[in-house]
Structure formats: structure tokens, C-alpha cells
Design a protein around this motif. Structure first.
Motif, short mmCIF file in Angstrom:
data_model
loop_
_atom_site.label_atom_id
_atom_site.label_comp_id
_atom_site.label_asym_id
_atom_site.label_seq_id
_atom_site.Cartn_x
_atom_site.Cartn_y
_atom_site.Cartn_z
N MET A 1 0.85 -1.19 0.00
CA MET A 1 0.00 0.00 0.00
C MET A 1 0.89 1.24 0.00
O MET A 1 1.86 1.32 0.75
CB MET A 1 -0.92 -0.02 1.23
CG MET A 1 -1.82 1.18 1.32
SD MET A 1 -2.80 1.21 2.82
CE MET A 1 -4.35 0.66 2.19
N ALA A 2 0.55 2.22 -0.82
CA ALA A 2 1.33 3.44 -0.91
C ALA A 2 1.17 4.28 0.36
O ALA A 2 0.11 4.29 0.99
CB ALA A 2 0.89 4.24 -2.13
N GLU A 3 2.22 4.99 0.69
CA GLU A 3 2.16 5.89 1.83
C GLU A 3 1.24 7.08 1.50
O GLU A 3 1.19 7.54 0.36
CB GLU A 3 3.55 6.40 2.19
CG GLU A 3 4.41 5.37 2.86
CD GLU A 3 3.87 4.89 4.18
OE1 GLU A 3 3.45 5.72 5.02
OE2 GLU A 3 3.83 3.65 4.38
N ARG A 4 0.55 7.54 2.49
CA ARG A 4 -0.33 8.69 2.31
C ARG A 4 0.47 9.98 2.41
O ARG A 4 1.45 10.07 3.14
CB ARG A 4 -1.39 8.71 3.41
CG ARG A 4 -2.30 7.54 3.42
CD ARG A 4 -3.21 7.64 4.62
NE ARG A 4 -4.16 6.55 4.65
CZ ARG A 4 -5.08 6.43 5.59
NH1 ARG A 4 -5.18 7.31 6.55
NH2 ARG A 4 -5.91 5.42 5.57
N ASP A 5 0.00 11.02 1.73
CA ASP A 5 0.59 12.34 1.85
C ASP A 5 0.01 13.03 3.08
O ASP A 5 -1.15 12.83 3.44
CB ASP A 5 0.28 13.19 0.61
CG ASP A 5 0.99 12.69 -0.63
OD1 ASP A 5 2.09 12.12 -0.49
OD2 ASP A 5 0.45 12.87 -1.74
N PHE A 6 0.81 13.88 3.70
CA PHE A 6 0.36 14.67 4.84
C PHE A 6 -0.72 15.64 4.40
O PHE A 6 -0.63 16.23 3.31
CB PHE A 6 1.54 15.43 5.44
CG PHE A 6 1.17 16.31 6.59
CD1 PHE A 6 0.96 15.78 7.85
CD2 PHE A 6 1.02 17.68 6.42
CE1 PHE A 6 0.61 16.58 8.92
CE2 PHE A 6 0.67 18.50 7.47
CZ PHE A 6 0.47 17.95 8.74
N ILE A 7 -1.74 15.83 5.21
CA ILE A 7 -2.78 16.82 4.96
C ILE A 7 -2.79 17.78 6.14
O ILE A 7 -3.07 17.37 7.29
CB ILE A 7 -4.18 16.16 4.83
CG1 ILE A 7 -4.21 15.21 3.63
CG2 ILE A 7 -5.26 17.23 4.72
CD1 ILE A 7 -5.49 14.40 3.52
N ALA A 8 -2.46 19.02 5.89
CA ALA A 8 -2.47 20.03 6.96
C ALA A 8 -3.92 20.39 7.29
O ALA A 8 -4.76 20.53 6.41
CB ALA A 8 -1.71 21.28 6.51
#
Length: 176
Positions: A1-8
Motif C-alpha cells: 500500500m502506498a504511503e499517504r501524503d500529509f494533509i495540513a
């Protein structure tokens, strides 16, 4: 599974105090610094007196503001007659996050022992906005942020976190 991007997320900080100014607000400073360090955005920061109606009014203002995703208040969660932050929070909650207070107590026990029983820290949701009430000490704000909120407000945290369900918090308001 791909890593998620940070969401501010956009976080407002409310200090509840009859005596502090922004210049003397060490707990608010702790939260503001940690919010920035985590990559989130400080949406607003205010100080309100220990008055239930004034606290609830400020919470409602931020709940109605689409530029605020999370509100963290500090102060007024104790047992004295002037401590009314928890009551003001509960005046506006649609749902309480019961486990937040339990987990905060667990974290506090490791730091201050049985004195943790005196905190009434709580969390809830209203109008698609998360609301958390923390004690007024800088140490309690550090503990709540470092041990709970920094993880739950990070979309990358697994197995689950508050950010991933944020779009669905107000789905009941959109039903026809």
C-alpha cells in the motif's frame, strides 16, 4: 500500500482565562508551536474569560467558519467553580469523543500520577469540526498534543485517524 501524503488541518486555539493575556499565555504558545512544527496551520487564536456563554459563543463562531477544522481550548477543565470550559464544550457538541478524556487520563497518569483524576479534558464534534478541551497547564497541553493529537491529526497515522473521517463528520447535515 502506498504511503499517504500529509494533509495540513486548520486549528484554532482558545485559551480560557480570567487573568492571562496573549503575552502571558504559555499554554497557547505550546499549542501554537506544536501546530506549526507538525505542519498544520493556526487558523486563529483567542483568549476568552471563564464564562460559559462566552466560551460556547467562540466555539460556535469557529464551528461555523469553514476555515477552521479543529478547535483546541486550554484552561477551565478543573473542578473549581470558575471551571466551565467542559460545560461550554458540551453545550455545542453533537457527539462526544468519550475515549479522548480516557486516553488523556491514561497519558496524565504516567506523568502526574493520581492527580490526573482532577482533569476533565474532553473532546467532541460539532458542525464537522473537532473540539478538544485541555487543562490550562503547558505540560498538559504538551502531553495531549505529543501523545494524542499529533497522531490523530495526521492523515498518515495508522490504523486510523481523525483526518481521514473529517469529510464525513457532517454527512448527517447533508442528507435529504
Amino acid at each position: 500500500m502506498a504511503e499517504r501524503d500529509f494533509i495540513a488541518v486548520r486549528i484554532a486555539v482558545l485559551t480560557v482565562s480570567d487573568t492571562r493575556s496573549l503575552e502571558e499565555d504559555r499554554s497557547g504558545d505550546v499549542l501554537e508551536g506544536r501546530i506549526a512544527d507538525a505542519g498544520h496551520r493556526l487558523a486563529d487564536r483567542q483568549i476568552v474569560r471563564d464564562e460559559r456563554a462566552a466560551i460556547a459563543a467562540q466555539l460556535r463562531t469557529w464551528i461555523a467558519d469553514p476555515e477552521v477544522d479543529v478547535v483546541i481550548s486550554t484552561g477551565g477543565t478543573g473542578l473549581t467553580g470558575r471551571d466551565v470550559t467542559v460545560e461550554a464544550h458540551r453545550d455545542v457538541y453533537e457527539k462526544e469523543i468519550d475515549a479522548f478524556g480516557t486516553v488523556f487520563t491514561h497519558v496524565s497518569m504516567a506523568k502526574i500520577g493520581t492527580s490526573a483524576v482532577q482533569s476533565r479534558a474532553c473532546g467532541g464534534v460539532a458542525g464537522g469540526t473537532y473540539l478538544f478541551a485541555l487543562p490550562g497547564s503547558p505540560g498538559a497541553c504538551r502531553d495531549a498534543w505529543d501523545e494524542i493529537l499529533v497522531k490523530q491529526l495526521d492523515y498518515r497515522h495508522k490504523p486510523c485517524n481523525f483526518v481521514e473521517i473529517m469529510p464525513r463528520l457532517d454527512e448527517h447535515l447533508r442528507r435529504k
